[in-house]
Design a protein around this motif. Structure first.
Motif, mmCIF file in Angstrom:
data_model
loop_
_atom_site.group_PDB
_atom_site.id
_atom_site.type_symbol
_atom_site.label_atom_id
_atom_site.label_comp_id
_atom_site.label_asym_id
_atom_site.label_seq_id
_atom_site.Cartn_x
_atom_site.Cartn_y
_atom_site.Cartn_z
ATOM 1 N N LYS A 82 0.830 -1.225 0.000
ATOM 2 C CA LYS A 82 0.000 0.000 0.000
ATOM 3 C C LYS A 82 0.853 1.258 0.000
ATOM 4 O O LYS A 82 0.533 2.240 -0.670
ATOM 5 N N GLU A 83 1.926 1.243 0.798
ATOM 6 C CA GLU A 83 2.774 2.443 0.888
ATOM 7 C C GLU A 83 3.431 2.762 -0.453
ATOM 8 O O GLU A 83 3.538 3.925 -0.846
ATOM 9 N N ILE A 84 3.864 1.714 -1.144
ATOM 10 C CA ILE A 84 4.480 1.938 -2.461
ATOM 11 C C ILE A 84 3.435 2.502 -3.433
ATOM 12 O O ILE A 84 3.675 3.494 -4.130
ATOM 13 N N ALA A 85 2.258 1.872 -3.433
ATOM 14 C CA ALA A 85 1.212 2.293 -4.377
ATOM 15 C C ALA A 85 0.841 3.758 -4.151
ATOM 16 O O ALA A 85 0.584 4.509 -5.100
ATOM 17 N N GLN A 86 0.827 4.162 -2.883
ATOM 18 C CA GLN A 86 0.454 5.551 -2.577
ATOM 19 C C GLN A 86 1.414 6.569 -3.174
ATOM 20 O O GLN A 86 1.055 7.715 -3.397
ATOM 21 N N LYS A 87 2.664 6.157 -3.372
ATOM 22 C CA LYS A 87 3.658 7.111 -3.852
ATOM 23 C C LYS A 87 3.650 7.272 -5.367
ATOM 24 O O LYS A 87 4.298 8.165 -5.917
ATOM 25 N N PRO A 101 1.284 8.209 -7.728
ATOM 26 C CA PRO A 101 0.783 9.403 -8.422
ATOM 27 C C PRO A 101 1.815 10.537 -8.455
ATOM 28 O O PRO A 101 2.002 11.189 -9.492
ATOM 29 N N ALA A 102 2.510 10.735 -7.351
ATOM 30 C CA ALA A 102 3.511 11.818 -7.309
ATOM 31 C C ALA A 102 4.670 11.523 -8.268
ATOM 32 O O ALA A 102 5.240 12.443 -8.866
ATOM 33 N N ILE A 103 5.032 10.260 -8.412
ATOM 34 C CA ILE A 103 6.104 9.891 -9.350
ATOM 35 C C ILE A 103 5.675 10.229 -10.784
ATOM 36 O O ILE A 103 6.433 10.821 -11.559
ATOM 37 N N TYR A 104 4.437 9.871 -11.106
ATOM 38 C CA TYR A 104 3.950 10.174 -12.456
ATOM 39 C C TYR A 104 3.929 11.679 -12.709
ATOM 40 O O TYR A 104 4.284 12.153 -13.793
ATOM 41 N N ILE A 105 3.490 12.424 -11.712
ATOM 42 C CA ILE A 105 3.409 13.877 -11.878
ATOM 43 C C ILE A 105 4.812 14.454 -12.096
ATOM 44 O O ILE A 105 5.022 15.331 -12.937
ATOM 45 N N LYS A 106 5.775 13.897 -11.363
ATOM 46 C CA LYS A 106 7.169 14.332 -11.526
ATOM 47 C C LYS A 106 7.637 14.191 -12.978
ATOM 48 O O LYS A 106 8.364 15.036 -13.498
ATOM 49 N N TYR A 107 7.183 13.135 -13.641
ATOM 50 C CA TYR A 107 7.617 12.884 -15.031
ATOM 51 C C TYR A 107 6.684 13.527 -16.062
ATOM 52 O O TYR A 107 6.834 13.288 -17.267
ATOM 53 N N GLY A 108 5.693 14.305 -15.591
ATOM 54 C CA GLY A 108 4.872 15.051 -16.548
ATOM 55 C C GLY A 108 3.515 14.443 -16.859
ATOM 56 O O GLY A 108 2.770 14.978 -17.684
ATOM 57 N N ALA A 109 3.172 13.310 -16.233
ATOM 58 C CA ALA A 109 1.840 12.734 -16.441
ATOM 59 C C ALA A 109 0.881 13.318 -15.404
ATOM 60 O O ALA A 109 1.270 14.124 -14.555
ATOM 61 N N ASP A 110 -0.393 12.916 -15.500
ATOM 62 C CA ASP A 110 -1.405 13.505 -14.615
ATOM 63 C C ASP A 110 -1.763 12.624 -13.435
ATOM 64 O O ASP A 110 -2.549 13.033 -12.582
ATOM 65 N N GLY A 111 -1.245 11.398 -13.376
ATOM 66 C CA GLY A 111 -1.565 10.503 -12.270
ATOM 67 C C GLY A 111 -1.785 9.097 -12.788
ATOM 68 O O GLY A 111 -1.445 8.782 -13.931
ATOM 69 N N ASN A 112 -2.330 8.245 -11.927
ATOM 70 C CA ASN A 112 -2.593 6.848 -12.293
ATOM 71 C C ASN A 112 -3.688 6.741 -13.345
ATOM 72 O O ASN A 112 -4.662 7.488 -13.299
ATOM 73 N N SER A 113 -3.567 5.757 -14.227
ATOM 74 C CA SER A 113 -4.687 5.419 -15.112
ATOM 75 C C SER A 113 -5.554 4.325 -14.485
ATOM 76 O O SER A 113 -6.658 4.075 -14.947
ATOM 77 N N GLY A 118 0.106 2.093 -14.498
ATOM 78 C CA GLY A 118 -0.064 2.901 -15.691
ATOM 79 C C GLY A 118 -0.419 4.320 -15.320
ATOM 80 O O GLY A 118 -0.926 4.594 -14.231
ATOM 81 N N CYS A 119 -0.126 5.239 -16.240
ATOM 82 C CA CYS A 119 -0.422 6.652 -15.985
ATOM 83 C C CYS A 119 -1.366 7.190 -17.052
ATOM 84 O O CYS A 119 -1.620 6.544 -18.071
ATOM 85 N N ILE A 120 -1.897 8.381 -16.769
ATOM 86 C CA ILE A 120 -2.664 9.130 -17.764
ATOM 87 C C ILE A 120 -1.823 10.313 -18.210
ATOM 88 O O ILE A 120 -1.310 11.062 -17.375
ATOM 89 N N TYR A 121 -1.683 10.458 -19.529
ATOM 90 C CA TYR A 121 -0.963 11.601 -20.081
ATOM 91 C C TYR A 121 -1.881 12.274 -21.094
ATOM 92 O O TYR A 121 -2.244 11.667 -22.102
ATOM 93 N N LYS A 122 -2.274 13.507 -20.787
ATOM 94 C CA LYS A 122 -3.181 14.267 -21.675
ATOM 95 C C LYS A 122 -4.370 13.424 -22.138
ATOM 96 O O LYS A 122 -4.707 13.404 -23.330
ATOM 97 N N GLY A 123 -4.960 12.708 -21.185
ATOM 98 C CA GLY A 123 -6.190 11.976 -21.491
ATOM 99 C C GLY A 123 -5.996 10.566 -21.985
ATOM 100 O O GLY A 123 -6.979 9.846 -22.180
#
Lengths: 357, 357
Positions: B165-170, B172-184, B218-223
């Motif tokens: 759970k702790e890993i999963a929680q982190k 969204p912030a990793i994705y945002i750091k790389y320019g995505a919008d969060g989890n897909s 997976g992440c979401i990038y521009k939809g």
């Protein structure tokens, strides 16, 4: 199965002359069966029968290892799942349908039963779910207690200068720390002008001197939701902000004081709205006063002009007046209330005094 | 509006002899109009008309400030929203309905148009969405590139001994750091035995020596979505884990090599399944080989035995064989692939070699 809840639903089904009621909402199914499952695109239906032979129709991908005390009718991917429902109906004439059942299932069922009548029967379960039983009340009181604790953590994060999005991202871990399971909805952290949109989506804004900060947040605790809003101010406060804040607070507190069994929901809305109108900000309070809440953060039932149902003991709903001034700032103050025998218990205790952080 | 996409949908509507098609899926509406809105319980419909007078029916709570180049028909809370649709139809005979349109809307529309035929018409948009145009391809390539980068961060977190759970929680912030919008989607981090359930929900488990670790994220990038799985091992690896891992990797790579226009989706599934069967683990690969993906993480279209459509240029789907051994461990390896003129481009480049961390 929870037979008390099902009996209450059967009473309303009888009033509507329904032979069967196909419930597809996962939370409503869990309300009846004590078993929560999200089937995504698969068919998942709990059928309440006036004959008493209730059935749960379930894809065998969703293995159920608990003793549910309910007859399960299994189907596989590739089976004609709708046919399994038809096979378990005796002389269906009037069939209640869940308001949100995907049309592909309803159209397929209609093709198989061309003479039956299909009725949106969701009120038969939604009206029952409006009143919480003691078990539900205990969980919702705890969910709101955790929300009170978490609010202080979020306000502390606001002091640190993080962006709206950064603060929102930290909330699930805060809830888990206090024993909840996570957010009940995407929280809103709105700085300054952003707070003038009552449904603002968190962005990369950072807080500035004299910004109002609207914090609308809630957690899930053992399947039940909390939901609270507080508005605080950063570094200072203007005269106008004080005026608006005190007006919203008065609307919130006056509305909460009038809540008791027999009062109409629309009259509670009117009470808060009149106060804001008299203060001269009526056109900036552009949403209903509150909503029902329980297993879902928004359940059937509004505190609004169009809802003239009388309040009953056991109901839980929000009281959340707000004023939203375009290009300036917004203020919202929200509690959950539980209707008691002769009044109401406000489930949130986090202070509503003006707070400058 | 995106007229090329709407023209493709109109072609399929004509084959189905539809006069109108009521699309309610927010992502499908955005696919046609370039405007994304989640209306929650409110009615929100994009009507494609064979006469060309397409309309967007929208509650005025959802203020649209962009120039959409589409006619919007507004309604308010309390209005008869369904009537606004009827008022804009000319001689409706055959009406296509979105597969997921809530039944309450369909039942209300049927009451007003007792002579019309209602058909689940979602294939008319779903089949079009299976093939990505160049604009979509660019976004999905970037979403998968970000996913490759984020995978390394997640594997590094696994080394630190955090819980699932702790890993999963982190993430969204990793994705945002790389320019995505969060989890897909909600990522899956499954240690050891937990990985034997292909749909494991992250819990408070901590990793142990010789655990396999399945990471599906997976992440979401521009939809647009990405989706990848890697399996790594903590502190060591057993002979059996090596055997199972190499078999899954062979199934993944062999299936990917055969992809090109004209090959049937069911044959790609069979190729991977045969390899795992021959290795003696067939009964432990208990899901489809892959799914389509785009604006939604699961879109219409499977790589499975029941899907005999031929692959076409521009399609993007997952290839994700797995072996799940109850009470022991699991292995899954997943990439997204984009079908090209004469083969496919694998959108994920994160290494598939055995990795012990």
């Amino acid at each position: 199965m929870n037979n008390d809840r099902i009996d209450n639903i059967l009473e309303l089904m009888e009033e509507a002359s329904l032979d069967y009621f196909l419930i597809s909402d996962p939370e409503s199914i869990a309300y009846c069966t004590n078993y929560l499952n999200y089937p995504y695109e698969r068919m998942y239906v709990f059928m309440i029968s006036k004959h008493g032979d209730h059935k749960l129709f379930c894809n065998d991908l969703f293995y159920i290892d608990e003793d549910l005390d309910v007859d399960i009718v299994w189907h596989k991917d590739g089976d004609d799942a709708i046919q399994t429902i038809v096979d378990h109906m005796a002389f269906p004439n009037r069939i209640g349908i869940d308001k949100n059942w995907p049309s592909r299932f309803l159209l397929a069922l209609m093709k198989k039963l061309p003479k039956a009548k299909f009725i949106n029967a969701s009120p038969c379960v939604d009206l029952v779910r409006m009143k919480k039983d003691l078990h539900e009340q205990v969980l919702m009181i705890e969910a709101s207690r955790i929300n009170d604790l978490a609010m202080q953590d979020v306000i502390d994060l606001c002091k640190e200068g993080l962006s709206e999005k950064e603060i929102a991202q930290k909330l699930p871990a805060i809830y888990i720390k206090y024993g909840a399971d996570g957010n009940s909805f995407e929280p809103m952290i709105a700085f300054g002008k952003n707070g003038a949109d009552p449904h603002h989506s968190n962005d990369n804004s950072h807080v500035k001197e004299c910004d109002s900060i609207i914090i609308d947040m809630g957690c899930i605790y053992k399947g039940y939701c909390s939901d609270m809003t507080r508005t605080v101010f950063f570094g200072g406060i203007t005269e106008k902000q004080i005026e608006v804040y005190e007006l919203v607070k008065k609307a919130n507190e006056t509305a909460e004081k009038m809540i008791k069994p027999g009062v109409k929901l629309c009259d509670i809305d009117k009470c808060a709205r009149d106060i804001i109108n008299e203060g001269g900000y009526g056109k900036y309070f552009n949403h209903r006063l509150g909503h029902f809440i329980g297993r879902d953060v928004h359940e059937y039932g509004d505190v609004s002009a169009s809802f003239d149902i009388e309040v009953e003991e056991g109901m839980i709903f929000s009281i959340e007046p707000g004023i939203y001034l375009p290009n300036e700032f917004g203020v919202r103050i929200e509690d959950l209330v539980l209707v008691t025998k002769d009044g109401c218990q406000v489930l949130n205790s986090y202070s509503k005094d003006i707070q400058i952080i």
